[in-house]
Design an enzyme around this catalytic site. Structure first.
Site, PDB file in Angstrom:
ATOM      1  N   SER A  23      11.988  12.772   3.995  1.00 24.90           N
ATOM      2  CA  SER A  23      12.053  11.497   4.722  1.00 24.90           C
ATOM      3  C   SER A  23      11.207  10.397   4.082  1.00 24.90           C
ATOM      4  O   SER A  23      11.668   9.252   3.988  1.00 24.90           O
ATOM      5  CB  SER A  23      11.648  11.703   6.184  1.00 24.90           C
ATOM      6  OG  SER A  23      12.603  12.530   6.813  1.00 24.90           O
ATOM      7  N   LYS A  72       9.896  18.749  18.055  1.00 27.67           N
ATOM      8  CA  LYS A  72      10.969  17.937  18.652  1.00 27.67           C
ATOM      9  C   LYS A  72      11.019  18.032  20.186  1.00 27.67           C
ATOM     10  O   LYS A  72      11.370  17.064  20.853  1.00 27.67           O
ATOM     11  CB  LYS A  72      12.326  18.311  18.047  1.00 27.67           C
ATOM     12  CG  LYS A  72      12.454  17.893  16.575  1.00 27.67           C
ATOM     13  CD  LYS A  72      13.827  18.199  16.016  1.00 27.67           C
ATOM     14  CE  LYS A  72      13.891  17.872  14.528  1.00 27.67           C
ATOM     15  NZ  LYS A  72      15.228  18.081  13.964  1.00 27.67           N
ATOM     16  N   ASP A 108      19.673  13.145  14.909  1.00 30.14           N
ATOM     17  CA  ASP A 108      20.360  14.242  14.214  1.00 30.14           C
ATOM     18  C   ASP A 108      21.835  14.260  14.633  1.00 30.14           C
ATOM     19  O   ASP A 108      22.718  14.573  13.836  1.00 30.14           O
ATOM     20  CB  ASP A 108      19.728  15.600  14.559  1.00 30.14           C
ATOM     21  CG  ASP A 108      18.332  15.743  13.962  1.00 30.14           C
ATOM     22  OD1 ASP A 108      18.089  15.203  12.861  1.00 30.14           O
ATOM     23  OD2 ASP A 108      17.483  16.398  14.595  1.00 30.14           O
ATOM     24  N   LYS A 163      23.340  34.238  23.212  1.00 31.16           N
ATOM     25  CA  LYS A 163      22.855  32.860  22.987  1.00 31.16           C
ATOM     26  C   LYS A 163      24.026  31.883  22.878  1.00 31.16           C
ATOM     27  O   LYS A 163      23.953  30.744  23.351  1.00 31.16           O
ATOM     28  CB  LYS A 163      21.991  32.791  21.717  1.00 31.16           C
ATOM     29  CG  LYS A 163      20.529  33.129  21.995  1.00 31.16           C
ATOM     30  CD  LYS A 163      19.709  33.204  20.731  1.00 31.16           C
ATOM     31  CE  LYS A 163      19.483  31.875  20.041  1.00 31.16           C
ATOM     32  NZ  LYS A 163      18.661  32.023  18.813  1.00 31.16           N
TER      33      LYS A 163
HETATM   34  P1  ATR Z   1      17.774  25.714  14.127  1.00 37.88           P
HETATM   35  O1  ATR Z   1      16.933  24.811  14.970  1.00 37.88           O
HETATM   36  O2  ATR Z   1      17.768  25.366  12.658  1.00 37.88           O
HETATM   37  O3  ATR Z   1      19.172  25.852  14.653  1.00 37.88           O
HETATM   38  P2  ATR Z   1      17.080  28.226  15.295  1.00 37.88           P
HETATM   39  O4  ATR Z   1      17.087  27.593  16.635  1.00 37.88           O
HETATM   40  O5  ATR Z   1      16.006  29.183  14.939  1.00 37.88           O
HETATM   41  O6  ATR Z   1      17.059  27.137  14.157  1.00 37.88           O
HETATM   42  O7  ATR Z   1      18.520  28.928  15.086  1.00 37.88           O
HETATM   43  C1  ATR Z   1      18.806  29.671  13.949  1.00 37.88           C
HETATM   44  C2  ATR Z   1      20.278  30.086  13.959  1.00 37.88           C
HETATM   45  O8  ATR Z   1      20.586  30.789  12.746  1.00 37.88           O
HETATM   46  C3  ATR Z   1      20.614  31.024  15.103  1.00 37.88           C
HETATM   47  O9  ATR Z   1      21.940  30.798  15.507  1.00 37.88           O
HETATM   48  C4  ATR Z   1      20.459  32.390  14.417  1.00 37.88           C
HETATM   49  O10 ATR Z   1      21.168  33.431  15.046  1.00 37.88           O
HETATM   50  P3  ATR Z   1      20.483  34.275  16.261  1.00 37.88           P
HETATM   51  O11 ATR Z   1      20.612  33.416  17.476  1.00 37.88           O
HETATM   52  O12 ATR Z   1      21.256  35.529  16.336  1.00 37.88           O
HETATM   53  O13 ATR Z   1      19.038  34.479  15.856  1.00 37.88           O
HETATM   54  C5  ATR Z   1      21.062  32.095  13.075  1.00 37.88           C
HETATM   55  N1  ATR Z   1      20.620  33.074  12.076  1.00 37.88           N
HETATM   56  C6  ATR Z   1      19.414  33.151  11.481  1.00 37.88           C
HETATM   57  N2  ATR Z   1      19.373  34.186  10.624  1.00 37.88           N
HETATM   58  C7  ATR Z   1      20.589  34.794  10.686  1.00 37.88           C
HETATM   59  C8  ATR Z   1      21.184  35.909  10.046  1.00 37.88           C
HETATM   60  N3  ATR Z   1      20.508  36.652   9.139  1.00 37.88           N
HETATM   61  N4  ATR Z   1      22.477  36.234  10.368  1.00 37.88           N
HETATM   62  C9  ATR Z   1      23.165  35.511  11.272  1.00 37.88           C
HETATM   63  N5  ATR Z   1      22.665  34.424  11.916  1.00 37.88           N
HETATM   64  C10 ATR Z   1      21.392  34.073  11.624  1.00 37.88           C
END
Ligand code: ATR
Length: 287
Positions: A23, A72, A108, A163
């Protein structure tokens, strides 16, 4: 070239970590381009110090600031007024300090939409059926953006299915009868591809240092498009696979650039343009 004086307009970005943030480079580029006497600084602030820091910045005469992880939701909680996108997502990434109080925005959401409008024009061609991968904070903002863009059907698929169900329920009730949201188990996400017009990755899969996103795009229609919020690498495996199918793609860097625009306009008084030169400069920083 902008000269900095004692009257310089001040803004910045608060996060933890913050050193990687692009940024400052984006805003400093615009300040210089428009010859504005202003400055935009990165501020490394840990959780408990967030609220005190906002008061400090107001006292110093800052016009406002961007807020990134992990603040946030804190920014949402302290804003006196929030825009519709912030209310819908529970997250604020842009604060404006005014005489009436602190205003909170979520840019965003508009950053995602503006990038799609610029990269996949006319965007309505891709709004029949969208598949969103992931159900975290980023997905929440993106689904809201898709609802505002008029998406007719949204499929939501997440590794943790509960979720996805929870997020779909919350967002569906928020927008009433608008886009219909259906959850698809993670293992079955490829089965809906044949009817998808826009595929969106909101997870960190495919990012440098993260596992790849495993998905076979063979059954996507030839008219579909693919987008990824990951911008490091700029050309993710998902976008490469989309291009191999000769589909239109929109990368994640565009979203980052477009989300910066409303804050710049509110703090520095000039609506900035996302130019090819700006993109090239930031791509250079990505390495
Ligand atoms: P952000 O704010 O960037 O969305 P987050 O709220 O931590 O970050 O969400 C991360 C997302 O990536 C989630 O949907 C997560 O899936 P889960 O809800 O099952 O944790 C997904 N994610 C992260 N690592 C993953 C992986 N190895 N395989 C599949 N989904 C993954």
């Amino acid at each position: 070239m902008a000269a900095r004086t004692g009257r310089a307009l001040l803004a910045g970005v608060i996060g933890d970590p913050i050193a990687h943030s692009l940024s400052p480079a984006i805003h400093e580029y615009w300040l210089k381009s428009y010859g504005i006497d202003g400055s935009y600084v990165p501020l490394h602030v840990k959780g408990p110090r967030f609220t005190g820091m906002i008061e400090e910045l107001r006292g110093l005469g800052f016009r406002g600031c961007n807020v990134t992880l992990p603040h946030k939701e804190r920014a949402f909680a302290l804003a006196d007024w929030k825009d519709e996108a912030a209310e819908a997502t529970g997250a604020v990434n842009t604060l404006v300090f005014s005489k009436e109080g602190i205003k909170g925005y979520n840019t965003d959401v508009s950053g995602f939409s503006e990038n799609l409008k610029a990269s996949l024009n006319p965007i309505d061609n891709y709004m029949d059926s969208c598949l969103v991968l992931g159900a975290g904070g980023a997905a929440r903002g993106i689904i809201h953006a898709l609802q505002l863009l008029g998406a007719r059907q949204i499929f939501l698929s997440n590794r943790t299915h509960e979720k996805a169900l929870k997020l779909a329920h919350e967002l569906q009730s928020l927008k009433g009868e608008a886009s219909s949201i259906s959850c698809v188990p993670w293992e079955e996400k490829e089965t809906v591809l044949k009817s998808v017009s826009l595929l969106i990755n909101t997870t960190q899969l495919g990012m440098v240092g993260q596992p790849p996103l495993e998905i076979n795009l063979d059954s996507l229609p030839n008219t579909a498009a693919v987008t990824d919020i990951v911008y490091k690498p700029l050309k993710t495996g998902l976008l490469e696979a989309g291009e191999a199918r000769e589909l239109r793609v929109a990368d994640g860097l565009g979203m980052l650039l477009w989300q910066a625009s409303p804050g710049f306009e509110m703090w520095f008084g000039k609506k900035p343009t996302v130019t090819a030169e700006l993109r090239a400069m930031i791509e250079g920083l990505l390495g």
